[in-house]
Write an enzyme that holds these catalytic residues in place. Sequence first.
Site, mmCIF file in Angstrom:
data_model
loop_
_atom_site.group_PDB
_atom_site.id
_atom_site.type_symbol
_atom_site.label_atom_id
_atom_site.label_comp_id
_atom_site.label_asym_id
_atom_site.label_seq_id
_atom_site.Cartn_x
_atom_site.Cartn_y
_atom_site.Cartn_z
ATOM 1 N N ASN A 209 53.047 40.578 33.893
ATOM 2 C CA ASN A 209 52.150 39.859 34.933
ATOM 3 C C ASN A 209 51.442 38.630 34.104
ATOM 4 O O ASN A 209 51.784 38.524 33.044
ATOM 5 C CB ASN A 209 51.055 40.500 35.304
ATOM 6 C CG ASN A 209 50.072 41.032 34.485
ATOM 7 O OD1 ASN A 209 49.240 40.362 33.878
ATOM 8 N ND2 ASN A 209 49.945 42.351 34.381
ATOM 9 N N ASP A 305 45.336 54.747 36.009
ATOM 10 C CA ASP A 305 44.282 53.655 36.119
ATOM 11 C C ASP A 305 43.174 53.989 34.933
ATOM 12 O O ASP A 305 42.757 55.172 35.009
ATOM 13 C CB ASP A 305 43.663 54.075 37.624
ATOM 14 C CG ASP A 305 42.662 52.630 37.701
ATOM 15 O OD1 ASP A 305 41.934 52.539 36.817
ATOM 16 O OD2 ASP A 305 42.481 52.097 38.713
ATOM 17 N N PHE A 324 36.855 44.758 35.834
ATOM 18 C CA PHE A 324 37.035 43.440 36.660
ATOM 19 C C PHE A 324 37.565 43.742 37.908
ATOM 20 O O PHE A 324 38.503 44.550 38.069
ATOM 21 C CB PHE A 324 37.841 42.640 35.802
ATOM 22 C CG PHE A 324 37.133 41.991 34.521
ATOM 23 C CD1 PHE A 324 36.569 40.668 34.792
ATOM 24 C CD2 PHE A 324 36.752 42.605 33.335
ATOM 25 C CE1 PHE A 324 36.076 39.926 33.750
ATOM 26 C CE2 PHE A 324 36.145 41.832 32.420
ATOM 27 C CZ PHE A 324 35.684 40.558 32.638
ATOM 28 N N LYS A 342 36.189 53.537 41.529
ATOM 29 C CA LYS A 342 36.738 53.891 40.208
ATOM 30 C C LYS A 342 35.786 54.697 39.528
ATOM 31 O O LYS A 342 35.882 54.861 38.394
ATOM 32 C CB LYS A 342 37.073 52.402 39.407
ATOM 33 C CG LYS A 342 37.939 51.473 40.340
ATOM 34 C CD LYS A 342 39.190 50.906 39.382
ATOM 35 C CE LYS A 342 40.169 50.273 40.045
ATOM 36 N NZ LYS A 342 41.331 49.964 39.094
HETATM 37 O O1 C5P Z 1 42.683 47.977 40.833
HETATM 38 P P1 C5P Z 1 42.615 46.744 40.081
HETATM 39 O O2 C5P Z 1 43.521 46.375 39.226
HETATM 40 O O3 C5P Z 1 42.172 45.625 41.082
HETATM 41 O O4 C5P Z 1 41.141 46.850 39.322
HETATM 42 C C1 C5P Z 1 40.989 45.867 38.264
HETATM 43 C C2 C5P Z 1 40.189 46.728 37.357
HETATM 44 O O5 C5P Z 1 40.783 48.007 37.149
HETATM 45 C C3 C5P Z 1 40.254 45.870 35.885
HETATM 46 O O6 C5P Z 1 39.176 46.114 35.212
HETATM 47 C C4 C5P Z 1 41.504 46.540 35.138
HETATM 48 O O7 C5P Z 1 41.367 46.502 33.716
HETATM 49 C C5 C5P Z 1 41.359 48.057 35.582
HETATM 50 N N1 C5P Z 1 42.447 48.758 35.657
HETATM 51 C C6 C5P Z 1 42.712 49.560 34.904
HETATM 52 N N2 C5P Z 1 44.078 50.562 34.857
HETATM 53 C C7 C5P Z 1 44.873 50.003 36.055
HETATM 54 C C8 C5P Z 1 44.611 49.397 36.918
HETATM 55 C C9 C5P Z 1 43.498 48.488 36.540
HETATM 56 O O8 C5P Z 1 42.115 49.948 34.061
HETATM 57 N N3 C5P Z 1 46.023 50.822 36.216
#
Ligand code: C5P
Length: 403
Positions: A209, A305, A324, A342
């Site tokens: 990305n 996650d 974030f 989360k």
């Molecule tokens: O779910 P989303 O990607 O929108 O959430 C963003 C937040 O979750 C950010 O702080 C990102 O670093 C964290 N994140 C994570 N692991 C993932 C997806 C997101 O730590 N697999």
Amino acid sequence: MLQGKRILLVVAGGIAAYKSLELVRRLRERGAAVRAILTRSGAEFVTPLSLSALTEDKVYSELFDLTDEQEMGHIQLSRDADLLVVAPATADLLAKMAHGRADDLASTALLATDKPVLAAPAMNVRMWEHPATQANLETLKQRGILFTGPNEGAMACGEFGPGRMAEPAEILAAIETALAASSRLAGRRVLVTSGPTHEAIDPVRYIANRSSGKQGHAIARALAGLGAETHLVTGPVALPDPPGVSVTHVESAEEMLAACRALLPVEAAVCAAAVADWKVESRAGEKLKKDGSAAPALVLAPNPDILASLSEAGNQRPSLVVGFAAETQSLIENAKAKLARKGCDWILANDVAPASGTFGGEENEIHLVSAQGVEDWPRMSKEAVARRLAERIADHFEGGKAA
Ligand code: C5P
């Protein structure tokens, strides 16, 4: 308070330079070690001998002095200091600092440093008020340079107004504040994730990305700047490792999670990485060939996650977990939902709609969402966001302001 602290004092060319001698005396009285760089124009106002007598050290002046470079290179000079103080900071030296010039020892040491810098400007009132100087000042403030003064009053040039260098007592107080600020998180171990992840399709191809890692790296730098023992786990980025930070380089989300877990326990975790939501389950062990009849179909599977997993880490859970939320619509509602989903403590919500220029850009507009409510921060550089977050984290640990 100043016992054992190491100050690198840059004395530039201004009539106020004589006050810097008094400043050195007071710093020494309080137990600080002072090393001085005297610019060529500074030496028109005070002599190297006076400075050397007061610092009880040699005075550094020349960038290309072979003996100086062998004994104490210009990088080592700033590395060996807890704080750099520029007094007097002339219009010329501020301009050099703002534009990253390095054409003498003073400007080179200031460009090469990753230590906090405090400047005490001193110049004629018209020079101070000139839009060029004010623009340089703004740039430097944005980058976290600290300032004390100038004061208003009668000036050596016969004019009246702002431009007089702060008095030694005021500079001393500003030095004490700056040094205290740079150790607010001393002794605390923190973790930051940054950058994108790469999810392999086969040994040569991957899904990625557009995250640049700028925000996460700036946060790691800011936390280290407040004295935290900072561990950065970063996906592939085109950024240098931040100085003073221990860095683990990873590629995939699974590697990032494993690296984060290995670093526990930490007191705070800031998840700024743009972790790929999916990995390629159909990942091929060999490079996919295009000579087959149909294009291969990728089968995706969810990635772990990291933010949620750190928030659920039981007795290993950091006492503060920050995530974030990059959203293109319904920013605050989505951030609140994410906070609950989360299980983290704070969400920094930011708008990443294409028009916002956030992704890969230099600025961010943050809303700090927590159980206590929503705090709107003004639009600022990613560096400034990082510094503000680091200060908020320090507030949190000092039991001060809640978010
Ligand atoms: O779910 P989303 O990607 O929108 O959430 C963003 C937040 O979750 C950010 O702080 C990102 O670093 C964290 N994140 C994570 N692991 C993932 C997806 C997101 O730590 N697999």
